[in-house]
Design a protein around this motif. Structure first.
Motif, PDB file in Angstrom:
ATOM      1  N   LEU A  60       0.839  -1.416   0.087  1.00 18.97           N
ATOM      2  CA  LEU A  60      -0.052   0.105   0.105  1.00 18.97           C
ATOM      3  C   LEU A  60       0.856   1.278   0.139  1.00 18.97           C
ATOM      4  O   LEU A  60       0.641   2.235  -0.824  1.00 18.97           O
ATOM      5  CB  LEU A  60      -0.807  -0.056   1.349  1.00 18.97           C
TER       6      LEU A  60
ATOM      7  N   VAL B  66      -5.696   5.332   5.234  1.00 24.34           N
ATOM      8  CA  VAL B  66      -5.005   3.803   4.816  1.00 24.34           C
ATOM      9  C   VAL B  66      -4.699   2.895   6.106  1.00 24.34           C
ATOM     10  O   VAL B  66      -4.455   2.042   6.183  1.00 24.34           O
ATOM     11  CB  VAL B  66      -3.597   4.273   3.947  1.00 24.34           C
TER      12      VAL B  66
ATOM     13  N   THR C  10      -6.601   2.266   8.273  1.00 26.42           N
ATOM     14  CA  THR C  10      -7.530   1.134   8.737  1.00 26.42           C
ATOM     15  C   THR C  10      -7.323  -0.043   7.989  1.00 26.42           C
ATOM     16  O   THR C  10      -7.933  -1.131   8.423  1.00 26.42           O
ATOM     17  CB  THR C  10      -9.094   1.506   7.887  1.00 26.42           C
ATOM     18  N   SER C  11      -6.415  -0.157   6.989  1.00 26.74           N
ATOM     19  CA  SER C  11      -6.144  -1.408   6.379  1.00 26.74           C
ATOM     20  C   SER C  11      -5.339  -2.429   7.281  1.00 26.74           C
ATOM     21  O   SER C  11      -5.447  -3.717   7.172  1.00 26.74           O
ATOM     22  CB  SER C  11      -5.093  -1.113   5.066  1.00 26.74           C
ATOM     23  N   CYS C  12      -4.719  -1.628   8.439  1.00 23.67           N
ATOM     24  CA  CYS C  12      -4.173  -2.499   9.418  1.00 23.67           C
ATOM     25  C   CYS C  12      -4.934  -2.477  10.625  1.00 23.67           C
ATOM     26  O   CYS C  12      -5.260  -3.470  11.555  1.00 23.67           O
ATOM     27  CB  CYS C  12      -2.692  -2.204   9.783  1.00 23.67           C
TER      28      CYS C  12
ATOM     29  N   GLN D  92     -11.366  -0.774  10.278  1.00 25.04           N
ATOM     30  CA  GLN D  92     -12.302   0.134   9.893  1.00 25.04           C
ATOM     31  C   GLN D  92     -13.046   0.719  11.262  1.00 25.04           C
ATOM     32  O   GLN D  92     -13.338   1.821  11.145  1.00 25.04           O
ATOM     33  CB  GLN D  92     -13.446  -0.449   8.920  1.00 25.04           C
TER      34      GLN D  92
END
Length: 155
Positions: A14, A35, A37-39, A42
């Motif tokens: 990413l 970005v 939230t990707s780890c 959400q």
């Protein structure tokens, strides 16, 4: 590839994609933080709670310090260093404030210990009696056991 390495590789991809995209219109701090939230998830629940902490609802001072340390290279995590370096020094506090203002994820309360371990009062002096954090220490209650052990061993 083992499953525990997937978040690291995914995060690196990413970051690389964002860097290769080249100059774009100026992003707000909130736009830059999407970005995360990707780890970190959400709804504030990390994709791998054993290795990734809950950051929603942590203290602003703690989050600012961590972002600063990742950005400066004082904490060793390639993904977080790259992410923190997308923020200017002036954006660190607003970024921390953004996550500090979010509610701690529901259902992530600590499990009550039958007998508190010896020496726990020393930890509670900073982390508070219920480990809900405060100045200057982060909230520990609700983080995964595996994550907490990993962090304690890294000290």
């Amino acid at each position: 590839m083992s499953n525990h390495r997937f978040p690291i590789v995914f995060g690196a991809l990413l970051i690389s994609a964002a860097a290769l995209a080249g100059p774009a219109k100026a992003q707000s701090v909130e736009d830059k933080l999407q970005v995360c939230t990707s780890c970190h998830g959400q709804a504030g629940v990390p994709i791998d709670p054993k290795t990734i902490p809950i950051i929603w609802g942590q203290t602003e001072a703690f989050l600012t310090k961590q972002l600063h340390d990742y950005r400066a290279g004082d904490r060793d995590n390639a993904i977080m260093k790259a992410m923190a370096q997308t923020l200017s020094q002036a954006e660190l506090r607003p970024a921390a404030k953004y996550f500090a203002a979010k509610p701690w994820p529901a259902g992530h309360a600590p499990a009550a210990a039958a007998t508190p371990p010896a020496g726990i009062a020393q930890c509670q002096a900073c982390h508070q009696p219920k480990f809900e954090g405060g100045m200057p220490a982060p909230r520990l209650a609700g983080q995964s056991y595996e994550f907490l052990i990993k962090q304690m061993n890294s000290f």
